[in-house]
Each structure stands twice: as structure tokens, then as C-alpha cells.
Design an enzyme around this catalytic site. Structure first.
Site, PDB file in Angstrom:
ATOM      1  N   LYS A  11       0.851  -1.212   0.000  1.00  0.00           N
ATOM      2  CA  LYS A  11       0.000   0.000   0.000  1.00  0.00           C
ATOM      3  C   LYS A  11       0.883   1.258   0.000  1.00  0.00           C
ATOM      4  O   LYS A  11       1.904   1.298  -0.672  1.00  0.00           O
ATOM      5  CB  LYS A  11      -0.947  -0.017   1.207  1.00  0.00           C
ATOM      6  CG  LYS A  11      -1.653  -1.347   1.399  1.00  0.00           C
ATOM      7  CD  LYS A  11      -2.755  -1.264   2.411  1.00  0.00           C
ATOM      8  CE  LYS A  11      -3.300  -2.649   2.673  1.00  0.00           C
ATOM      9  NZ  LYS A  11      -4.598  -2.646   3.293  1.00  0.00           N
ATOM     10  N   HIS A  94      -8.521  -2.742  -5.973  1.00  0.00           N
ATOM     11  CA  HIS A  94      -8.454  -2.928  -4.521  1.00  0.00           C
ATOM     12  C   HIS A  94      -9.549  -2.084  -3.865  1.00  0.00           C
ATOM     13  O   HIS A  94      -9.844  -0.976  -4.319  1.00  0.00           O
ATOM     14  CB  HIS A  94      -7.065  -2.509  -4.011  1.00  0.00           C
ATOM     15  CG  HIS A  94      -6.821  -2.894  -2.594  1.00  0.00           C
ATOM     16  ND1 HIS A  94      -7.341  -2.179  -1.540  1.00  0.00           N
ATOM     17  CD2 HIS A  94      -6.137  -3.934  -2.051  1.00  0.00           C
ATOM     18  CE1 HIS A  94      -6.979  -2.770  -0.408  1.00  0.00           C
ATOM     19  NE2 HIS A  94      -6.245  -3.829  -0.686  1.00  0.00           N
ATOM     20  N   GLU A 154     -11.608 -10.149  -1.486  1.00  0.00           N
ATOM     21  CA  GLU A 154     -11.201  -9.378  -0.321  1.00  0.00           C
ATOM     22  C   GLU A 154     -12.420  -8.689   0.293  1.00  0.00           C
ATOM     23  O   GLU A 154     -12.790  -7.587  -0.131  1.00  0.00           O
ATOM     24  CB  GLU A 154     -10.178  -8.317  -0.730  1.00  0.00           C
ATOM     25  CG  GLU A 154      -8.895  -8.865  -1.289  1.00  0.00           C
ATOM     26  CD  GLU A 154      -7.718  -7.963  -0.975  1.00  0.00           C
ATOM     27  OE1 GLU A 154      -6.797  -8.425  -0.301  1.00  0.00           O
ATOM     28  OE2 GLU A 154      -7.750  -6.791  -1.374  1.00  0.00           O
ATOM     29  N   SER A 196      -6.682  -9.498   6.421  1.00  0.00           N
ATOM     30  CA  SER A 196      -6.061  -9.808   7.718  1.00  0.00           C
ATOM     31  C   SER A 196      -5.411 -11.198   7.763  1.00  0.00           C
ATOM     32  O   SER A 196      -5.501 -11.897   8.766  1.00  0.00           O
ATOM     33  CB  SER A 196      -7.075  -9.640   8.845  1.00  0.00           C
ATOM     34  OG  SER A 196      -7.535  -8.297   8.885  1.00  0.00           O
ATOM     35  N   GLY A 217      -1.852  -7.564   3.114  1.00  0.00           N
ATOM     36  CA  GLY A 217      -1.500  -6.156   3.293  1.00  0.00           C
ATOM     37  C   GLY A 217      -0.512  -5.993   4.428  1.00  0.00           C
ATOM     38  O   GLY A 217       0.687  -6.236   4.286  1.00  0.00           O
TER      39      GLY A 217
END
Ligand code: PEP
Length: 233
Positions: A11, A94, A154, A196, A217
């Protein structure tokens, strides 16, 4: 064993020195035959990270792109520019691009059409079955055998929250998507899970039916955690 993909999305989380330090540590990760490992640094540092990892077993990909060709698009990054610095794959759609940068489904799908007709491969993120544009994929994916397209489920509520979807939930969505892909003769498209993922839950997730990898992430920005995920399988 089926091929599994571990994709780290950094990110905008790391500054330049932290990105370089992490890449230098990642160089030591050696590929297992059944694993494909990729990281997506902030676009500003992609060129630098590509050079650090060029001799390694870890591939560098892009987090996003804006337009197909060079042109008057202030602040944008296009596929041609990514290709020029050795990038062969990009993430697209995303949920943070959708919610924080206001990219609509229409815009994301238009970009999907663009990238499917380009030389780059793509990881298309979706947060519900309804968000997968099966018809568009079917009409634009010319070769279903070369990992041109990877899908990544996601659920937005699981991203960066520490709340992982249950295995039952992941399997339900992945199976539903896989069944429709199969009806479209697109059953070879891998489906990743993201939300997560960490070294404690990655083994179970990666062992689930119709899960072909994970998009990670936060944990991918910490070397020990990324290595823990890689070593969990
Ligand atoms: C992501 O950024 O795609 C993601 C899944 O983030 P995290 O692993 O931090 O939830």
C-alpha cells in the site's frame, strides 16, 4: 501440490528506506516449487525495488495503473510505463482504490478490459460475487492458461481490521465464483483470499478448497510475518 500465490501489498505504508530495507531482507527468500511470491511496493519506489529484487525469487508488481498509453493524465501511471521498468503484473480494483479514491465499478471494469488486452497480467480484487464481471472476463481473456488473470476475494470489512473471514465463508464465496468460472470455461483462473492474513491463519486459509493463494497487506510489510506466511505451507 497445486500452485499457490502469496502477494504482498505494501500500500502506501512504507517510506523509501523501509521499502529498501524490506526488499533487501526479502531477497533471501527462496522459492518453493509450488509457490509464487510477489510484492507490490508504492509506485514511487517500484523501479528501485525491481532492481533490488531482480536476481531474487520474488517478483515485483504494481498496486494499480491509470491509463493504457502515455498521454495527458496528470498524476497517472500507465501500463506502458510499468512495462518499461520491468513490471509484468498489476493489482486492480483494490477496495481502497474503490472507497478512498472513488474508483467506480465501471471505471475498474474498463481498466480490466484494458489490461486484459495488454501485455501485463492482472490481479483483480472484488469484495462480493456480484462484483466479478464474468461476461467481460469471458469476452476479453484470450488465453486462460497463462495466469493472465488472477481474482482476489477481499471482503472490505476484513481488510486491515484483524478480522479474518471464517473458512466456511471463504469457501462459500470461492466455490460460488469457481462454479461460475467453470460454466464459462474459465476454471483455470486462480482465486486468492485477502483480509487480515497473518502467519497464524495462513496455513488454514491456504489449505482451503478453491483458495489458490493470499493477498496480504499489513503482514507483508513486516519481514518476519511475510516469511511466517511463506513458511506456513
Ligand atoms: C490488502 O491490502 O489487500 C489486505 C488484505 O490488507 P490486510 O492484509 O492488512 O488486511
Amino acid at each position: 501440490m497445486k500452485k499457490l500465490h502469496i502477494v504482498g501489498n505494501w500500500k502506501m505504508s512504507l517510506n523509501k528506506q523501509d521499502s529498501i530495507d524490506l526488499a533487501n531482507k526479502i531477497k533471501s527468500i527462496s522459492k518453493k516449487e509450488y509457490l509464487n511470491i510477489e510484492v507490490a511496493p508504492t509506485s514511487l519506489y517500484v523501479d528501485h525495488i525491481v532492481k533490488i529484487l531482480e536476481e531474487s525469487d520474488v517478483n515485483v508488481i504494481s498496486q494499480n495503473f491509470d491509463y493504457e498509453n502515455l498521454g495527458s493524465y496528470t498524476g497517472g501511471v500507465c501500463l506502458d510505463q510499468l512495462k518499461e521498468i520491468g513490471i509484468t503484473k498489476t493489482i486492480l480494483g483494490h477496495s481502497e482504490r474503490r472507497s478512498k479514491f472513488n474508483e467506480s465499478d465501471d471505471q475498474v471494469n474498463k481498466k480490466l478490459e484494458t489490461v486484459l488486452n495488454s501485455e501485463l497480467d492482472v490481479i483483480f480484487c472484488f469484495d462480493s460475487y456480484e462484483q466479478v464481471p464474468f461476461e467481460l472476463i469471458k469476452n476479453n481473456l484470450k488465453n486462460n492458461d497463462n495466469l493472465k488473470l488472477i481474482l482476489a476475494y477481499e471482503p472490505t470489512w476484513a481488510i486491515g481490521t484483524g478480522e479474518t473471514a471464517s473458512i466456511d465463508h471463504i469457501e462459500e464465496i470461492h466455490t460460488k465464483v469457481k462454479n461460475t468460472l467453470t460454466e464459462c470455461s474459465l476454471e483455470n483462473i486462480p482465486i486468492l483470499y485477502g483480509g487480515s492474513v497473518n502467519p497464524s491463519n495462513s496455513r488454514e486459509i491456504l489449505s482451503s478448497a478453491n483458495v489458490d493463494g493470499v493477498l496480504v497487506g499489513g503482514a507483508s510489510t513486516k519481514f518476519d510475518q511475510l516469511l511466517g506466511i511463506v513458511n506456513s505451507i
